[in-house]
Design a protein around this motif. Sequence first.
Motif, PDB file in Angstrom:
ATOM      1  N   GLU A 114      58.334  52.046  36.058  1.00  0.00           N
ATOM      2  CA  GLU A 114      57.199  52.499  35.265  1.00  0.00           C
ATOM      3  C   GLU A 114      57.644  52.922  33.866  1.00  0.00           C
ATOM      4  O   GLU A 114      56.934  52.714  32.880  1.00  0.00           O
ATOM      5  CB  GLU A 114      56.527  53.700  35.960  1.00  0.00           C
ATOM      6  CG  GLU A 114      55.938  53.395  37.327  1.00  0.00           C
ATOM      7  CD  GLU A 114      54.679  52.554  37.244  1.00  0.00           C
ATOM      8  OE1 GLU A 114      54.168  52.368  36.123  1.00  0.00           O
ATOM      9  OE2 GLU A 114      54.217  52.070  38.299  1.00  0.00           O
ATOM     10  N   LEU A 115      58.817  53.492  33.772  1.00  0.00           N
ATOM     11  CA  LEU A 115      59.277  54.084  32.523  1.00  0.00           C
ATOM     12  C   LEU A 115      59.616  53.030  31.467  1.00  0.00           C
ATOM     13  O   LEU A 115      59.425  53.262  30.277  1.00  0.00           O
ATOM     14  CB  LEU A 115      60.502  54.957  32.805  1.00  0.00           C
ATOM     15  CG  LEU A 115      60.917  55.971  31.742  1.00  0.00           C
ATOM     16  CD1 LEU A 115      59.765  56.902  31.399  1.00  0.00           C
ATOM     17  CD2 LEU A 115      62.115  56.784  32.228  1.00  0.00           C
ATOM     18  N   LEU A 116      60.097  51.876  31.880  1.00  0.00           N
ATOM     19  CA  LEU A 116      60.479  50.841  30.920  1.00  0.00           C
ATOM     20  C   LEU A 116      59.295  50.415  30.061  1.00  0.00           C
ATOM     21  O   LEU A 116      59.369  50.427  28.829  1.00  0.00           O
ATOM     22  CB  LEU A 116      61.050  49.627  31.657  1.00  0.00           C
ATOM     23  CG  LEU A 116      62.555  49.640  31.936  1.00  0.00           C
ATOM     24  CD1 LEU A 116      62.912  48.525  32.913  1.00  0.00           C
ATOM     25  CD2 LEU A 116      63.355  49.495  30.653  1.00  0.00           C
ATOM     26  N   LEU A 117      58.205  50.027  30.707  1.00  0.00           N
ATOM     27  CA  LEU A 117      57.048  49.550  29.957  1.00  0.00           C
ATOM     28  C   LEU A 117      56.456  50.667  29.108  1.00  0.00           C
ATOM     29  O   LEU A 117      56.086  50.446  27.951  1.00  0.00           O
ATOM     30  CB  LEU A 117      55.985  48.995  30.907  1.00  0.00           C
ATOM     31  CG  LEU A 117      54.749  48.384  30.238  1.00  0.00           C
ATOM     32  CD1 LEU A 117      55.139  47.221  29.340  1.00  0.00           C
ATOM     33  CD2 LEU A 117      53.729  47.939  31.283  1.00  0.00           C
ATOM     34  N   SER A 118      56.393  51.867  29.648  1.00  0.00           N
ATOM     35  CA  SER A 118      55.835  53.002  28.913  1.00  0.00           C
ATOM     36  C   SER A 118      56.646  53.300  27.661  1.00  0.00           C
ATOM     37  O   SER A 118      56.084  53.617  26.598  1.00  0.00           O
ATOM     38  CB  SER A 118      55.781  54.229  29.832  1.00  0.00           C
ATOM     39  OG  SER A 118      55.149  55.306  29.192  1.00  0.00           O
ATOM     40  N   ASN A 119      57.965  53.196  27.747  1.00  0.00           N
ATOM     41  CA  ASN A 119      58.816  53.426  26.580  1.00  0.00           C
ATOM     42  C   ASN A 119      58.618  52.346  25.531  1.00  0.00           C
ATOM     43  O   ASN A 119      58.612  52.636  24.327  1.00  0.00           O
ATOM     44  CB  ASN A 119      60.287  53.493  27.005  1.00  0.00           C
ATOM     45  CG  ASN A 119      60.753  54.893  27.308  1.00  0.00           C
ATOM     46  OD1 ASN A 119      61.285  55.591  26.454  1.00  0.00           O
ATOM     47  ND2 ASN A 119      60.537  55.325  28.538  1.00  0.00           N
ATOM     48  N   TRP A 120      58.468  51.087  25.953  1.00  0.00           N
ATOM     49  CA  TRP A 120      58.236  50.015  24.993  1.00  0.00           C
ATOM     50  C   TRP A 120      56.923  50.248  24.256  1.00  0.00           C
ATOM     51  O   TRP A 120      56.851  50.078  23.028  1.00  0.00           O
ATOM     52  CB  TRP A 120      58.214  48.656  25.703  1.00  0.00           C
ATOM     53  CG  TRP A 120      57.871  47.537  24.765  1.00  0.00           C
ATOM     54  CD1 TRP A 120      58.709  46.930  23.873  1.00  0.00           C
ATOM     55  CD2 TRP A 120      56.587  46.932  24.596  1.00  0.00           C
ATOM     56  NE1 TRP A 120      58.020  45.977  23.154  1.00  0.00           N
ATOM     57  CE2 TRP A 120      56.727  45.945  23.586  1.00  0.00           C
ATOM     58  CE3 TRP A 120      55.341  47.102  25.214  1.00  0.00           C
ATOM     59  CZ2 TRP A 120      55.653  45.161  23.167  1.00  0.00           C
ATOM     60  CZ3 TRP A 120      54.274  46.326  24.802  1.00  0.00           C
ATOM     61  CH2 TRP A 120      54.435  45.362  23.786  1.00  0.00           C
ATOM     62  N   GLN A 121      55.881  50.658  24.973  1.00  0.00           N
ATOM     63  CA  GLN A 121      54.598  50.941  24.335  1.00  0.00           C
ATOM     64  C   GLN A 121      54.724  52.080  23.322  1.00  0.00           C
ATOM     65  O   GLN A 121      54.164  52.018  22.224  1.00  0.00           O
ATOM     66  CB  GLN A 121      53.558  51.311  25.405  1.00  0.00           C
ATOM     67  CG  GLN A 121      53.159  50.142  26.298  1.00  0.00           C
ATOM     68  CD  GLN A 121      52.344  50.606  27.495  1.00  0.00           C
ATOM     69  OE1 GLN A 121      52.879  51.003  28.523  1.00  0.00           O
ATOM     70  NE2 GLN A 121      51.036  50.569  27.354  1.00  0.00           N
ATOM     71  N   GLN A 122      55.450  53.115  23.683  1.00  0.00           N
ATOM     72  CA  GLN A 122      55.638  54.250  22.785  1.00  0.00           C
ATOM     73  C   GLN A 122      56.420  53.840  21.537  1.00  0.00           C
ATOM     74  O   GLN A 122      56.094  54.254  20.420  1.00  0.00           O
ATOM     75  CB  GLN A 122      56.377  55.372  23.518  1.00  0.00           C
ATOM     76  CG  GLN A 122      56.644  56.617  22.681  1.00  0.00           C
ATOM     77  CD  GLN A 122      55.385  57.376  22.297  1.00  0.00           C
ATOM     78  OE1 GLN A 122      54.325  57.166  22.903  1.00  0.00           O
ATOM     79  NE2 GLN A 122      55.476  58.232  21.296  1.00  0.00           N
ATOM     80  N   PHE A 135      63.351  44.091  24.823  1.00  0.00           N
ATOM     81  CA  PHE A 135      63.541  45.487  25.215  1.00  0.00           C
ATOM     82  C   PHE A 135      63.985  45.574  26.669  1.00  0.00           C
ATOM     83  O   PHE A 135      64.948  46.281  26.996  1.00  0.00           O
ATOM     84  CB  PHE A 135      62.237  46.259  25.007  1.00  0.00           C
ATOM     85  CG  PHE A 135      62.313  47.708  25.394  1.00  0.00           C
ATOM     86  CD1 PHE A 135      62.922  48.629  24.553  1.00  0.00           C
ATOM     87  CD2 PHE A 135      61.780  48.154  26.593  1.00  0.00           C
ATOM     88  CE1 PHE A 135      62.992  49.975  24.898  1.00  0.00           C
ATOM     89  CE2 PHE A 135      61.848  49.489  26.957  1.00  0.00           C
ATOM     90  CZ  PHE A 135      62.455  50.408  26.110  1.00  0.00           C
ATOM     91  N   PHE A 136      63.309  44.843  27.549  1.00  0.00           N
ATOM     92  CA  PHE A 136      63.679  44.839  28.965  1.00  0.00           C
ATOM     93  C   PHE A 136      65.098  44.297  29.143  1.00  0.00           C
ATOM     94  O   PHE A 136      65.893  44.839  29.909  1.00  0.00           O
ATOM     95  CB  PHE A 136      62.692  44.000  29.781  1.00  0.00           C
ATOM     96  CG  PHE A 136      61.472  44.759  30.217  1.00  0.00           C
ATOM     97  CD1 PHE A 136      60.759  45.562  29.337  1.00  0.00           C
ATOM     98  CD2 PHE A 136      61.014  44.668  31.513  1.00  0.00           C
ATOM     99  CE1 PHE A 136      59.630  46.258  29.738  1.00  0.00           C
ATOM    100  CE2 PHE A 136      59.893  45.360  31.932  1.00  0.00           C
ATOM    101  CZ  PHE A 136      59.191  46.151  31.037  1.00  0.00           C
ATOM    102  N   PHE A 137      65.405  43.207  28.435  1.00  0.00           N
ATOM    103  CA  PHE A 137      66.705  42.562  28.594  1.00  0.00           C
ATOM    104  C   PHE A 137      67.839  43.497  28.188  1.00  0.00           C
ATOM    105  O   PHE A 137      68.886  43.539  28.841  1.00  0.00           O
ATOM    106  CB  PHE A 137      66.770  41.274  27.769  1.00  0.00           C
ATOM    107  CG  PHE A 137      68.094  40.581  27.856  1.00  0.00           C
ATOM    108  CD1 PHE A 137      68.459  39.889  29.002  1.00  0.00           C
ATOM    109  CD2 PHE A 137      69.000  40.631  26.800  1.00  0.00           C
ATOM    110  CE1 PHE A 137      69.698  39.265  29.098  1.00  0.00           C
ATOM    111  CE2 PHE A 137      70.228  40.007  26.884  1.00  0.00           C
ATOM    112  CZ  PHE A 137      70.582  39.326  28.037  1.00  0.00           C
ATOM    113  N   TRP A 138      67.653  44.239  27.080  1.00  0.00           N
ATOM    114  CA  TRP A 138      68.700  45.158  26.642  1.00  0.00           C
ATOM    115  C   TRP A 138      69.064  46.114  27.766  1.00  0.00           C
ATOM    116  O   TRP A 138      70.249  46.360  28.033  1.00  0.00           O
ATOM    117  CB  TRP A 138      68.245  45.953  25.416  1.00  0.00           C
ATOM    118  CG  TRP A 138      69.368  46.749  24.797  1.00  0.00           C
ATOM    119  CD1 TRP A 138      70.133  46.389  23.728  1.00  0.00           C
ATOM    120  CD2 TRP A 138      69.870  48.021  25.227  1.00  0.00           C
ATOM    121  NE1 TRP A 138      71.082  47.355  23.461  1.00  0.00           N
ATOM    122  CE2 TRP A 138      70.946  48.374  24.366  1.00  0.00           C
ATOM    123  CE3 TRP A 138      69.533  48.903  26.245  1.00  0.00           C
ATOM    124  CZ2 TRP A 138      71.669  49.553  24.496  1.00  0.00           C
ATOM    125  CZ3 TRP A 138      70.250  50.086  26.392  1.00  0.00           C
ATOM    126  CH2 TRP A 138      71.300  50.406  25.514  1.00  0.00           C
TER     127      TRP A 138
END
Length: 325
Positions: A114-122, A135-138
């Motif tokens: 859950e945190l990955l997508l939320s951080n990208w949005q932020q 972002f996910f790949f990094w």
Amino acid sequence: MVKIVLHIGPHKTGSTYIQKQFSSHRETLRQASVYYPTTGVTLEWGHHGVAQQLMRNQPSEFLNLILSESEDFEKTIISSENFDLLNYKQVCVLGDQLDGLDVTVIYVYRRADELLLSNWQQLAKQGNTDPCSDFFFWHFSRPLRSPILNPCALLDYYRKAFSPRIRILDYETVRQTGDLAQAVLSLVASNVQIPSSPEKVNVSPSVTDSEILRALNVIYSMRHRCSPRNRVLKVLTPAFKKAHGAQFAELGNLIQACTVKVDIGGSYPITTMQRRLSEVYADDIIGTLSSAKVVNSYDVPSSNWLLAPEAVRLITDLYDSAFPN
């Protein structure tokens, strides 16, 4: 001796809500000899000024002031999710400033799926230009270095630098059974109660709006040769969105047509890093951690929508409307 409580976030785990609650009920806390300082509050309700000064590899003047102000209280709470941005050297500087004091670090754990997508949005709100896939790949390509996949990466800094007491709360569990601010406060002063608030604070834009922001950030960066920071956010004001509703709708359709379904809940990096946290910090976890879902599918945007003939025109027209000069 005053007891210091450092709430270090991390980002997108309800930190802003917690800080606003403590600020709103500062007098209630004072009556219980719990100090929530105004010193070091540079943005909204958190002590981000303390973390910002530490990022210069120097002691924080704000923190020195807070410590002097805390002498008449039993406990002092210092809260900023930006403490999760400090490197090891900077955490050591923090440890030196707190040397000899009784320090507790509070960390709110949220599942990485859950945190990955939320951080990208932020980050898109803050001017980031990275596509979601990058972002996910990094993070997945270097899970041990990722503070999102591997909470131990951050907690180890604090434990090695000055060995504070560490307490880990589970985000999902607390939200289902109680209030985040009260849960943190209960670790500080179990006899103090503050009312919960239904208000949502620092809500991330939708995935579609986040992708629109990201594309606008790219244009701003190219035209101005600098980071847009949060300047592009004005396109999400209700008035601007209403005035350009047709463009937002068309862009939304293009983006949604190119979304990619991902399912990372049961992936090896996520389950391995969570198991490491459960083992290394077993004595510091309050209750149990909510496990990453074996199946947790959600849609993320693909940059392929920009290949549609009308996409560049739409996003450029939207940018020119927002930044006519």
